[in-house]
Design an enzyme around this catalytic site. Structure first.
Site, PDB file in Angstrom:
ATOM      1  N   LYS A 176       0.861  -1.186   0.000  1.00  0.00           N
ATOM      2  CA  LYS A 176       0.000   0.000   0.000  1.00  0.00           C
ATOM      3  C   LYS A 176       0.899   1.238   0.000  1.00  0.00           C
ATOM      4  O   LYS A 176       1.383   1.682   1.029  1.00  0.00           O
ATOM      5  CB  LYS A 176      -0.905  -0.002   1.233  1.00  0.00           C
ATOM      6  CG  LYS A 176      -2.268   0.695   1.020  1.00  0.00           C
ATOM      7  CD  LYS A 176      -2.198   2.163   0.635  1.00  0.00           C
ATOM      8  CE  LYS A 176      -1.982   3.049   1.846  1.00  0.00           C
ATOM      9  NZ  LYS A 176      -2.041   4.520   1.466  1.00  0.00           N
ATOM     10  N   GLU A 186       9.858   2.341  10.506  1.00  0.00           N
ATOM     11  CA  GLU A 186      10.874   3.364  10.224  1.00  0.00           C
ATOM     12  C   GLU A 186      10.129   4.683  10.181  1.00  0.00           C
ATOM     13  O   GLU A 186       9.396   4.968   9.227  1.00  0.00           O
ATOM     14  CB  GLU A 186      11.581   3.060   8.899  1.00  0.00           C
ATOM     15  CG  GLU A 186      12.966   3.671   8.805  1.00  0.00           C
ATOM     16  CD  GLU A 186      12.976   5.018   8.120  1.00  0.00           C
ATOM     17  OE1 GLU A 186      12.693   6.021   8.828  1.00  0.00           O
ATOM     18  OE2 GLU A 186      13.252   5.071   6.931  1.00  0.00           O
TER      19      GLU A 186
END
Length: 505
Positions: free
Chosen positions: A185, A260
């Site tokens: 996505k 992250e």
């Protein structure tokens, strides 16, 4: 190389090896940040599409053409993808630029890294075959044990808009190398090249369902992907608040995540730098590269007071020389930020800094020669206090704030004065000092006499609120492997003799 004039491809969702219209048939506009014009549309997936894609991925793992492949077989697909990306480099770089706003030569460099990254993980996929089964030495001769490295399963990959195809590759390449099936996505703000990756996978014959690509809004497509019970892991790169939501949702299913997130990285400059101009250029590059939209941007300049006036004077001269233009123009070094919302957010950070008492040494507004587009001048802010928002929060735009120091101890304290911990940089010719700072920096990445170089072989990731887990290198491949212990009783014809045998009572 000449920049091609291209048409925006019209794509659907990439599911089970082919293009598929979203169940609700919704689409989202593609806005060129340099012109503010709508240049096309992407499909908008919802929970129904997520379920179809996850089922396709699950089927792929059960089929021999993907689920039973060796690393060497998967490597052939990865190398074929790399070759197709290389073949389409000028086109993909142009699509990236008009979708994202980064200068074309930067986008072209990203495409080069995409190619290298797929080839690198092809090598690791091949090497994985020899590591798939690893013997474990035991202290008892009556048992044998080994470890199997197996694909983790179906993985959900959610990627950001600042490096659209490259950040996609950072996740897709190791996931496929490990033998997982993936549902990607990408950010709805820059999805074009991720969809083109789907077309490349179709052309090279990647088995259906091995990679599925869903574009759409985070709450409509990303959230259902995170909470889907048949998704075994989520890897996410993006903002801290979204990372918290993903952790919370994944925790309900005890689902592993790799995060992250953001950063507010320091660059510490000492008065014993090798060369003033070299240090100035690395300072600018560390903050303004990719239009300042880098999670690891060294956006806090911590400058030794003995050279501060001279350094800032030279910093201003270099900054005024940065070419700000349409990112498709030759030699453009700073393009627009990604969207109107980001543009307004960056300007609000600058105005807040001024209202809190900081000085806008340079920039702080739209470039006068550009009447359209989400452009922000490269901005330098001085007289910054550690209580200010501009010191604490990630701007994600071309904004550098400056604070001076006298001693090493003060510099270390300032560098670590952040809730984030992604990157840190030091500029000094004293290598022993650099080593001290390397140990003292509370971050996952350290740069010495440079800022922002990124390679696909070393690990990438942070600590504190910059997230956990590592991308790139062999460390990223481990994200997508399940470690299975197998222990065998080596003497099955001999009794274990823990209980007394009824026949001997």
């Amino acid at each position: 190389m000449a920049i091609p004039n291209i048409r925006i491809p019209t794509r659907q969702l990439f599911i089970d090896g082919d293009w598929r219209e979203p169940v609700k048939k919704n689409r989202l506009p593609i806005i060129n940040p340099a012109t503010e014009e709508t240049i096309g549309y992407i499909p908008a997936a919802t929970a129904e599409d997520v379920d179809i894609a996850v089922k396709a991925a699950r089927r792929a793992l059960r089929r021999d053409d993907w689920g039973s492949t060796t690393g060497a077989q998967r490597a052939k697909y990865l190398r074929a993808i790399a070759a197709k990306v290389q073949e389409r480099r000028p086109e993909l770089a142009t699509l990236e630029t008009i979708d994202n706003g980064k200068p074309w030569f930067e986008a072209a460099s990203d495409i080069d890294d995409v190619v290298a990254c797929f080839e690198y993980y092809a090598d690791l996929a091949e090497a994985l075959d020899s590591k798939k089964k690893t013997e474990v030495k035991l202290h008892l001769d009556s048992f044998k044990s080994h470890v199997l490295r197996e694909p983790l399963g179906v993985v959900g990959l959610i990627t950001p808009w600042n490096y659209p195809l490259l950040m996609t590759t950072w996740k897709v390449a190791p996931a496929l190398a490990a033998g997982c099936a993936a549902v990607l996505k990408p950010s709805e703000l820059a999805s074009i090249t991720s969809l083109e990756l789907g077309e490349i996978c179709r052309e090279v014959g990647l088995p259906p369902g091995a990679l599925n690509i869903l574009t759409g809004l985070g709450h409509e497509a990303g959230s259902p992907l995170v909470s889907h019970p048949d998704v075994d892991k989520i890897a996410f790169t993006g903002s801290g608040p979204t990372g918290v939501k993903i952790m919370t949702a994944a925790a309900q299913l005890v689902k592993p995540v790799t995060l992250e997130l953001g950063g507010k990285s320091p660059i510490v400059v000492f008065d014993d730098i090798h060369d003033l101009d070299i240090a100035v250029e690395w300072t600018l590059f560390g903050c303004f590269w990719t239009n300042g939209q880098i999670c690891s941007a060294t956006s806090r300049l911590i400058l030794q007071d003995t050279i501060a006036p001279k350094f800032l004077d030279r910093l201003l001269e270099w900054t005024k020389n940065i070419k700000i233009s349409d990112p498709l123009e030759e030699d453009c070094k700073l393009g627009p930020v990604i969207s109107r919302g980001q543009y307004e957010k960056v300007l609000k950070f600058i105005s807040t800094a001024k209202s809190e008492g900081a000085t806008i040494l340079y920039g702080g507004d739209r470039p006068q020669h550009l009447k359209k587009g989400y452009y922000v001048q490269p901005t330098i802010i001085t007289d910054v206090d550690t209580s200010m928002e501009i010191w604490k929060e990630e701007v994600f735009g071309p904004v550098l704030c400056v604070k001076t120091f006298k001693t090493e101890e003060e510099a270390i304290e300032l560098a670590n004065d952040t809730k984030y911990g992604l990157g840190s940089a030091i500029m000094s010719k004293d290598l022993e000092r650099c080593e001290r700072f390397t140990k003292a920096f509370q971050s996952g990445i350290v740069w010495i006499n440079c800022s922002q170089p990124c390679f696909w072989q070393p690990p990438w990731g942070g600590k504190k609120r910059s997230g956990f887990g590592r991308e790139l290198g062999e460390w990223s491949l481990e994200n997508y492997l399940n470690i299975k212990q197998v222990t065998q009783y080596a003497t099955p014809d001999e009794p274990w003799a823990f209980y007394k045998s009824p026949s001997k009572l």
